[in-house]
Design a protein around this motif. Structure first.
Motif, mmCIF file in Angstrom:
data_model
loop_
_atom_site.group_PDB
_atom_site.id
_atom_site.type_symbol
_atom_site.label_atom_id
_atom_site.label_comp_id
_atom_site.label_asym_id
_atom_site.label_seq_id
_atom_site.Cartn_x
_atom_site.Cartn_y
_atom_site.Cartn_z
ATOM 1 N N ALA B 257 3.305 5.381 6.680
ATOM 2 C CA ALA B 257 2.349 4.640 5.870
ATOM 3 C C ALA B 257 2.948 4.297 4.515
ATOM 4 N N ALA B 258 3.110 2.995 4.243
ATOM 5 C CA ALA B 258 3.688 2.569 2.969
ATOM 6 C C ALA B 258 2.612 2.237 1.933
ATOM 7 N N GLY B 259 1.344 2.445 2.266
ATOM 8 C CA GLY B 259 0.279 2.231 1.279
ATOM 9 C C GLY B 259 0.357 0.859 0.649
ATOM 10 N N LEU B 260 0.489 0.819 -0.681
ATOM 11 C CA LEU B 260 0.554 -0.461 -1.383
ATOM 12 C C LEU B 260 1.963 -1.060 -1.355
ATOM 13 N N GLY B 261 2.887 -0.361 -0.664
ATOM 14 C CA GLY B 261 4.267 -0.864 -0.550
ATOM 15 C C GLY B 261 5.256 0.219 -0.935
ATOM 16 N N VAL B 262 6.457 0.188 -0.334
ATOM 17 C CA VAL B 262 7.432 1.263 -0.606
ATOM 18 C C VAL B 262 7.896 1.285 -2.061
ATOM 19 N N ASP B 263 7.771 0.161 -2.755
ATOM 20 C CA ASP B 263 8.201 0.130 -4.154
ATOM 21 C C ASP B 263 7.078 0.478 -5.113
ATOM 22 N N ASN B 264 5.871 0.624 -4.559
ATOM 23 C CA ASN B 264 4.728 1.005 -5.382
ATOM 24 C C ASN B 264 4.561 2.519 -5.266
ATOM 25 N N PRO B 265 4.260 3.211 -6.379
ATOM 26 C CA PRO B 265 4.110 4.668 -6.269
ATOM 27 C C PRO B 265 2.999 5.089 -5.296
ATOM 28 N N LYS B 266 2.048 4.202 -5.038
ATOM 29 C CA LYS B 266 0.961 4.566 -4.130
ATOM 30 C C LYS B 266 1.373 4.302 -2.682
ATOM 31 N N ALA B 272 11.263 6.779 3.847
ATOM 32 C CA ALA B 272 11.779 5.730 2.964
ATOM 33 C C ALA B 272 11.984 6.259 1.548
ATOM 34 N N ASN B 273 11.088 7.112 1.086
ATOM 35 C CA ASN B 273 11.099 7.504 -0.324
ATOM 36 C C ASN B 273 11.315 8.992 -0.574
ATOM 37 N N GLY B 274 11.286 9.800 0.474
ATOM 38 C CA GLY B 274 11.322 11.246 0.272
ATOM 39 C C GLY B 274 12.731 11.800 0.172
ATOM 40 N N ALA B 275 12.805 13.094 -0.075
ATOM 41 C CA ALA B 275 14.080 13.803 -0.129
ATOM 42 C C ALA B 275 13.876 15.139 0.571
ATOM 43 N N VAL B 276 14.976 15.780 0.945
ATOM 44 C CA VAL B 276 14.865 17.057 1.636
ATOM 45 C C VAL B 276 14.253 18.096 0.697
ATOM 46 N N GLY B 277 13.328 18.859 1.223
ATOM 47 C CA GLY B 277 12.690 19.910 0.448
ATOM 48 C C GLY B 277 12.135 20.970 1.376
ATOM 49 N N ILE B 278 11.389 21.918 0.789
ATOM 50 C CA ILE B 278 10.793 22.997 1.580
ATOM 51 C C ILE B 278 9.348 23.150 1.141
ATOM 52 N N PHE B 279 8.436 22.913 2.064
ATOM 53 C CA PHE B 279 7.014 22.936 1.712
ATOM 54 C C PHE B 279 6.200 23.115 2.988
ATOM 55 N N SER B 328 2.739 -1.250 5.428
ATOM 56 C CA SER B 328 1.802 -1.171 4.298
ATOM 57 C C SER B 328 0.344 -1.208 4.761
ATOM 58 N N ASP B 329 -0.559 -0.885 3.825
ATOM 59 C CA ASP B 329 -2.007 -0.980 4.073
ATOM 60 C C ASP B 329 -2.384 -2.359 4.608
ATOM 61 N N ASN B 330 -1.916 -3.389 3.888
ATOM 62 C CA ASN B 330 -2.271 -4.759 4.263
ATOM 63 C C ASN B 330 -1.843 -5.077 5.689
ATOM 64 N N GLU B 331 -0.615 -4.687 6.009
ATOM 65 C CA GLU B 331 -0.099 -4.960 7.354
ATOM 66 C C GLU B 331 -0.902 -4.206 8.409
ATOM 67 N N ALA B 332 -1.280 -2.964 8.086
ATOM 68 C CA ALA B 332 -2.030 -2.151 9.049
ATOM 69 C C ALA B 332 -3.425 -2.737 9.270
ATOM 70 N N VAL B 333 -4.058 -3.160 8.189
ATOM 71 C CA VAL B 333 -5.407 -3.737 8.321
ATOM 72 C C VAL B 333 -5.344 -5.028 9.131
ATOM 73 N N GLU B 334 -4.322 -5.809 8.882
ATOM 74 C CA GLU B 334 -4.155 -7.057 9.620
ATOM 75 C C GLU B 334 -3.974 -6.762 11.124
ATOM 76 N N ALA B 335 -3.191 -5.728 11.437
ATOM 77 C CA ALA B 335 -2.973 -5.356 12.839
ATOM 78 C C ALA B 335 -4.229 -4.771 13.468
ATOM 79 N N PHE B 336 -4.999 -4.065 12.654
ATOM 80 C CA PHE B 336 -6.286 -3.492 13.089
ATOM 81 C C PHE B 336 -7.200 -4.607 13.588
ATOM 82 N N GLU B 337 -7.262 -5.688 12.801
ATOM 83 C CA GLU B 337 -8.106 -6.827 13.178
ATOM 84 C C GLU B 337 -7.497 -7.588 14.352
ATOM 85 N N TYR B 338 -6.183 -7.693 14.322
ATOM 86 C CA TYR B 338 -5.481 -8.448 15.363
ATOM 87 C C TYR B 338 -5.727 -7.849 16.748
ATOM 88 N N LEU B 339 -5.567 -6.541 16.873
ATOM 89 C CA LEU B 339 -5.743 -5.918 18.192
ATOM 90 C C LEU B 339 -7.202 -6.000 18.630
#
Lengths: 263, 396
Positions: B257-266, B272-279, B328-339
């Motif tokens: 899920a890229a939310g508002l886009g991979v370049d947007n903090p949301k 795409a944006n993470g790093a190795v960690g322990i959680f 992104s959100d927009n792409e997912a919503v568009e696909a939601f309607e499309y299907l």
């Protein structure tokens, strides 16, 4: 000589926990000095983490306040370096593994050693994963503190046999936080440790009153108090130095079996 | 002096408080004992077939295929399972195991509510006490599912700490487990957390890919060219992928899920944006800052709104066996309607992320190539949220 070892010599150790940077770094620095003056034998400084899964509400909120005020591990290293010139109390970092891992384990331990940290407690690093840090800790002379819990049972032997510094005995199930009653199985837990190791046992989780501290000290080698102190920091904010010092004195007196001076 | 269990390459492990170690050990032993036990397997198969409605259909999406003009598209209809998603596969396995272990109470986290509903359902069926932890923000986004869980007899605890979403629900369920272990099993909903969860949940979900393989061989006589699934923690994706790991001709594509886009903090695009960690008990990739503080992620999909990814996915990505792409959100919503409009199937907003990527990639593929999309859940739960997103007032 090893500061942690010395803290348990000929006495029950009073181990105080504060969340680093709550409400700010300056207050943490003052608290380290105040707690030392009040007789704390070891001080744990919590590195605030966004998702502290072993903590109850009091320390969770303290972590949030600290992070919101811009506390970082680099700022804590600088603070420890400053305060280390003033106190000789053993200082431990209490931190979740991710901040250490992401900082760079090697770099993190090197900085710990440079600024005068004596040991580290990582609540989400159980025995099975302890070698994530053990070699690097050893290289830099940082003591890795292990934990046992009321559920540990047959695991106690392997953990105790490999423990350094002291063993952190979790008094009760659940997360950190003040409790009105402490699990009564603590002394049995400690007996299991003593059967296989001479490592000192300090009891933590839930202890807040001088009576509880005295009772727990009677069956162990030390008492760890966190949430009760952090609660004072929450209540008094930047003016918490006095109330924390007064509270720590009461705990220390109780553990030494002196008369509790209360109003 | 280390016992390296539950590792996928360097990922996975058991990074949890000592208080929980005996519980996960006990769980691992029980799982290893029962997974090969014929009585247990029969009971589980019976529930999967006669209660959950397996096998789920592999449906040839003819209109979508024709419309996109490229690869043939099949939908694995996990949305048709009882409770409306793939989550029931894992839940039935874990609930049966909990019963065998003598547990009388189950707890679980939930994001979109699908895992919570599945857990509440199976608990009702088997007579176990059930408590669900759900981020307060998600209880608002998915109010219908909260009532559904309560209807099934579960208690739902809104979680008000942190970002009040899935990550915080996991935190709170772990804390709850440390408080009460002896009679309680934590039904973790994805291929994440400490060992044995990533392995065990994958095993309970791998039936998806097993069925896909059998069904596509029957329908087409050959393997698909790509299997596409959405990824939050990654349980439906690993379930769909696992059977194909040793078939290098099959591309495995996880849509995060890229939310508002991979370049947007949301966003919540861990790969795409993470790093190795322990959680959350595991070493894997996480969205986090340079000091290892876990990031407050965002997606329109409550089920993908998670800052990490299961350790096996981290490994599959590192060895380049699976690809992970942001949607992104927009792409997912568009696909939601499309299907919905093209095939008359309303997908879960989570699954719509996979639909979206298939839409992008299918036209560039040859007509004799095959894509299987794992339609992990149905979208009824999302209708109100999508209406809100589009600014439509439906007086819910």
């Amino acid at each position: 000589m090893n500061r942690i070892k010395k803290a348990f010599e000929n006495k029950k150790a009073f181990i105080a926990f504060i969340t680093g940077g709550d409400p700010d770094i300056e207050t943490t620095e003052k608290l380290v000095i105040a707690l030392t003056e009040a007789g704390a034998d070891i001080i744990e400084i919590g590195i605030p983490f966004s998702d502290p899964i072993a903590e109850g509400a009091v320390i969770q909120e303290a972590s949030e306040r600290s992070l919101a005020n811009g506390c970082t591990v680099d700022k804590l290293f600088e603070m420890v370096k400053r305060v280390r010139e003033k106190v000789d109390t053993p200082l431990l970092f209490m931190t979740y593994i991710n901040p250490v891992f992401v900082y760079g384990k090697e770099q993190f331990m090197k900085k710990c050693a440079d600024c005068g940290i004596d040991g580290i407690i990582v609540p989400d690093l159980p025995f099975e994963e302890s070698d994530e840090l053990s070699y690097i800790c050893e290289q830099h002379g940082i003591t890795q503190i292990s934990m046992i819990a009321p559920t540990s049972e047959e695991r106690i032997k392997m953990i105790a046999e490999n423990a350094g510094g002291f063993l952190y005995c979790v008094s009760s199930l659940g997360v950190t936080g003040v409790r009105s009653e402490i699990n009564t199985g603590v002394s049995e837990m400690i007996q299991k440790v003593k059967a296989v190791s001479s490592v000192p046992c300090a009891v933590g989780f839930g202890i807040s009153t001088p009576e509880q501290a005295r009772d727990m000290a009677a069956v162990s080698d030390g008492v760890i108090i966190g949430s009760a102190i952090v609660r004072l920091a929450a209540e008094y904010g930047r003016d918490c130095e006095g109330p924390v010092k007064k509270y720590a004195r009461e705990i220390k007196y109780a553990m030494e079996n002196k008369n509790l001076c209360r109003k | 002096m280390n016992i390296r269990r539950g590792r996928f390459g360097e990922y996975g492990g058991q990074y949890i408080p000592e208080t929980l170690m005996n519980a996960v050990d006990e769980l691992e032993q029980a799982y290893l004992r029962y997974r090969d036990d014929s009585g247990f397997k029969n009971e589980l198969t019976n529930l999967l077939n006669n209660y959950a409605g397996r096998p789920s259909l592999l449906y040839f999406a003819e209109k979508m295929t024709h419309d996109l003009g490229g690869a043939k598209i099949y939908l694995k209809r996990e949305d048709l399972n009882h409770t409306g998603s793939h989550k029931i596969n894992n839940v039935l396995g874990q609930i049966l195991l909990a019963k065998k272990m003598g547990k009388t109470r189950v707890i679980a986290e939930t994001g979109a509510g699908q895992h919570g509903v599945a857990t509440a359902t199976a608990a009702a069926l088997t007579g176990l006490e059930c408590e669900i932890f759900m981020g307060k923000e998600d209880t608002e986004r998915q109010a219908l599912n909260v009532f559904r869980m309560e209807l099934l007899g579960a208690t739902v605890h809104p979680v008000t700490s942190g970002t009040m979403t899935l990550k915080d629900a996991v935190n709170e369920t772990m804390r709850e487990w440390t408080k009460r272990i002896h009679d309680t099993h934590y039904v973790l909903g994805s291929v994440m957390g400490p060992h044995p969860f990533p392995m065990m949940v994958r095993d309970f979900q791998k039936i998806i890919g097993k069925e896909i393989k059998e069904q596509i061989m029957l329908a087409e006589g050959r393997l698909p060219n790509a299997v596409i699934a959405c990824v939050g923690g990654g349980s439906n994706a690993i379930g769909a992928f696992y059977e194909f790991l040793d078939d290098p001709s099959v591309r495995l594509i996880g849509c995060e899920a890229a939310g508002l886009g991979v370049d947007n903090p949301k966003n919540a695009a861990t790969m795409a944006n993470g790093a190795v960690g322990i959680f959350h008990g595991m070493k894997s990739y996480f969205c986090q800052d340079e000091y290892g503080q876990i990031a407050p992620v965002y997606s329109i999909s409550a089920g993908l709104d998670y800052p990490g990814i299961g350790p096996e996915h981290a490994y599959l990505s590192d060895i380049s066996r699976a690809e992970y792409v942001p949607v992104s959100d927009n792409e997912a919503v568009e696909a939601f309607e499309y299907l919905s409009r093209t095939e008359g199937i309303i997908p879960a907003i989570e699954s719509a992320h996979a639909i979206s990527y298939a839409k992008k990639t299918a036209p560039a593929m040859a007509r004799d190539q095959i894509i299987v999309i794992n339609l992990s859940g149905r979208g009824d739960k999302d209708v109100a949220a999508i209406a809100r997103y589009k600014g439509v007032n439906i007086n819910e």
